[in-house]
Design an enzyme around this catalytic site. Structure first.
Site, PDB file in Angstrom:
ATOM      1  N   ALA A  14       0.711  -1.418   0.224  1.00 48.86           N
ATOM      2  CA  ALA A  14       0.019  -0.056  -0.085  1.00 48.86           C
ATOM      3  C   ALA A  14       0.870   1.353  -0.232  1.00 48.86           C
ATOM      4  O   ALA A  14       2.006   1.283   0.513  1.00 48.86           O
ATOM      5  CB  ALA A  14      -0.755   0.030   1.232  1.00 48.86           C
ATOM      6  N   TYR A  15       0.413   2.264  -0.701  1.00 50.47           N
ATOM      7  CA  TYR A  15       0.719   3.511  -0.594  1.00 50.47           C
ATOM      8  C   TYR A  15       0.173   4.230   0.695  1.00 50.47           C
ATOM      9  O   TYR A  15      -0.924   4.501   1.000  1.00 50.47           O
ATOM     10  CB  TYR A  15       0.530   4.487  -1.697  1.00 50.47           C
ATOM     11  CG  TYR A  15       1.153   5.831  -1.587  1.00 50.47           C
ATOM     12  CD1 TYR A  15       2.226   6.271  -2.219  1.00 50.47           C
ATOM     13  CD2 TYR A  15       0.685   7.097  -0.519  1.00 50.47           C
ATOM     14  CE1 TYR A  15       2.833   7.359  -2.367  1.00 50.47           C
ATOM     15  CE2 TYR A  15       1.205   8.129  -0.752  1.00 50.47           C
ATOM     16  CZ  TYR A  15       2.170   8.435  -1.439  1.00 50.47           C
ATOM     17  OH  TYR A  15       2.575   9.924  -1.320  1.00 50.47           O
ATOM     18  N   THR A  16       0.990   4.456   1.775  1.00 42.77           N
ATOM     19  CA  THR A  16       0.540   4.789   3.115  1.00 42.77           C
ATOM     20  C   THR A  16       1.027   6.073   3.778  1.00 42.77           C
ATOM     21  O   THR A  16       0.778   6.483   4.672  1.00 42.77           O
ATOM     22  CB  THR A  16       0.948   3.728   4.111  1.00 42.77           C
ATOM     23  OG1 THR A  16       2.436   3.775   4.266  1.00 42.77           O
ATOM     24  CG2 THR A  16       0.506   2.328   3.850  1.00 42.77           C
ATOM     25  N   THR A  55      -8.872   0.926   5.084  1.00 40.10           N
ATOM     26  CA  THR A  55      -8.500   1.787   6.211  1.00 40.10           C
ATOM     27  C   THR A  55      -9.939   2.104   6.674  1.00 40.10           C
ATOM     28  O   THR A  55     -10.694   2.287   5.973  1.00 40.10           O
ATOM     29  CB  THR A  55      -7.587   2.697   5.863  1.00 40.10           C
ATOM     30  OG1 THR A  55      -7.370   3.713   6.956  1.00 40.10           O
ATOM     31  CG2 THR A  55      -7.959   3.429   4.596  1.00 40.10           C
ATOM     32  N   ASP A  56      -9.733   2.908   8.013  1.00 40.87           N
ATOM     33  CA  ASP A  56     -11.063   3.488   8.428  1.00 40.87           C
ATOM     34  C   ASP A  56     -11.088   5.081   7.790  1.00 40.87           C
ATOM     35  O   ASP A  56     -11.878   5.889   7.773  1.00 40.87           O
ATOM     36  CB  ASP A  56     -11.161   3.654   9.864  1.00 40.87           C
ATOM     37  CG  ASP A  56      -9.843   4.393  10.349  1.00 40.87           C
ATOM     38  OD1 ASP A  56      -8.743   4.340   9.787  1.00 40.87           O
ATOM     39  OD2 ASP A  56      -9.816   4.759  11.779  1.00 40.87           O
ATOM     40  N   TYR A  79      -5.618   9.649   0.453  1.00 40.60           N
ATOM     41  CA  TYR A  79      -5.331   8.389   0.783  1.00 40.60           C
ATOM     42  C   TYR A  79      -6.673   7.617   0.848  1.00 40.60           C
ATOM     43  O   TYR A  79      -6.883   6.363   0.435  1.00 40.60           O
ATOM     44  CB  TYR A  79      -4.471   8.427   2.161  1.00 40.60           C
ATOM     45  CG  TYR A  79      -4.448   7.216   2.799  1.00 40.60           C
ATOM     46  CD1 TYR A  79      -3.613   6.334   2.210  1.00 40.60           C
ATOM     47  CD2 TYR A  79      -5.117   6.958   3.904  1.00 40.60           C
ATOM     48  CE1 TYR A  79      -3.612   5.094   2.922  1.00 40.60           C
ATOM     49  CE2 TYR A  79      -4.988   5.729   4.470  1.00 40.60           C
ATOM     50  CZ  TYR A  79      -4.124   4.669   4.053  1.00 40.60           C
ATOM     51  OH  TYR A  79      -4.100   3.343   4.475  1.00 40.60           O
ATOM     52  N   LYS A  83      -7.969   4.164  -1.118  1.00 37.22           N
ATOM     53  CA  LYS A  83      -8.026   2.945  -0.605  1.00 37.22           C
ATOM     54  C   LYS A  83      -9.630   2.367  -0.969  1.00 37.22           C
ATOM     55  O   LYS A  83      -9.882   1.470  -1.062  1.00 37.22           O
ATOM     56  CB  LYS A  83      -8.039   2.924   0.865  1.00 37.22           C
ATOM     57  CG  LYS A  83      -6.494   3.064   1.392  1.00 37.22           C
ATOM     58  CD  LYS A  83      -5.708   2.116   0.815  1.00 37.22           C
ATOM     59  CE  LYS A  83      -5.471   0.744   1.748  1.00 37.22           C
ATOM     60  NZ  LYS A  83      -4.588  -0.239   1.328  1.00 37.22           N
ATOM     61  N   TRP A 101      -5.573   0.813  12.838  1.00 38.36           N
ATOM     62  CA  TRP A 101      -4.157   0.971  13.276  1.00 38.36           C
ATOM     63  C   TRP A 101      -3.457  -0.189  12.723  1.00 38.36           C
ATOM     64  O   TRP A 101      -3.855  -1.391  12.729  1.00 38.36           O
ATOM     65  CB  TRP A 101      -4.101   1.078  14.824  1.00 38.36           C
ATOM     66  CG  TRP A 101      -4.745   2.115  15.480  1.00 38.36           C
ATOM     67  CD1 TRP A 101      -5.884   2.317  15.881  1.00 38.36           C
ATOM     68  CD2 TRP A 101      -3.934   3.313  15.667  1.00 38.36           C
ATOM     69  NE1 TRP A 101      -5.833   3.533  16.428  1.00 38.36           N
ATOM     70  CE2 TRP A 101      -4.608   4.168  16.188  1.00 38.36           C
ATOM     71  CE3 TRP A 101      -3.002   3.935  15.260  1.00 38.36           C
ATOM     72  CZ2 TRP A 101      -4.659   5.722  16.569  1.00 38.36           C
ATOM     73  CZ3 TRP A 101      -2.402   5.075  15.491  1.00 38.36           C
ATOM     74  CH2 TRP A 101      -3.327   6.008  16.379  1.00 38.36           C
TER      75      TRP A 101
END
Length: 126
Positions: A14-16, A55-56, A79, A83, A101
């Site tokens: 992933a690109y985080t 992700t949330d 972001y 996602k 998290w």
């Protein structure tokens, strides 16, 4: 994937860099959306089940409580949008895990902490 013939593929790439994604949106979408779609298609082509991590950040945070799978999404960042796009590009057979998290443990590799070192009775240094 063809050579390995896995039953399950866990897609963790992933690109985080959440803040940087605002200025690197094409890279972020290439990794989080197009990359996830590619993994989904490859898994399906090879009769494997894909599990991918989301992700949330796909939510806007206005609910005032915990989110559940069927809550409406409304990402507020590049972001989060990337996602969510990745989620939507998955096959209906894939599993999407949304997390808030992610913990990373640093692993140090040295002659005494390697599997070969362990087999020789050396102490494990983590």
């Amino acid at each position: 994937m063809r050579a390995a013939r896995p039953d399950v593929v866990v897609h963790l790439a992933a690109y985080t860099a959440v803040d940087r994604a605002e200025t690197e949106d094409s890279t972020c979408f290439a990794v989080n959306a197009a990359g996830t779609e590619s993994m989904s298609l490859a898994a399906k082509e090879n009769d494997a089940h894909l599990i991918t991590i989301s992700t949330d950040y796909v939510f806007d945070g206005n609910k005032g409580g915990a989110y559940v799978e069927d809550d409406a999404t409304n990402p507020l960042s590049v972001y989060g949008a990337s996602k969510r796009a990745g989620e939507l590009l998955c096959s209906s057979d894939d599993t999407v895990v949304r997390t808030s998290w992610v913990m990373v443990c640093e692993v140090r590799t040295s002659p005494t902490s390697s599997p070969n070192g362990l087999s020789r009775g050396s102490p494990f240094d983590s």
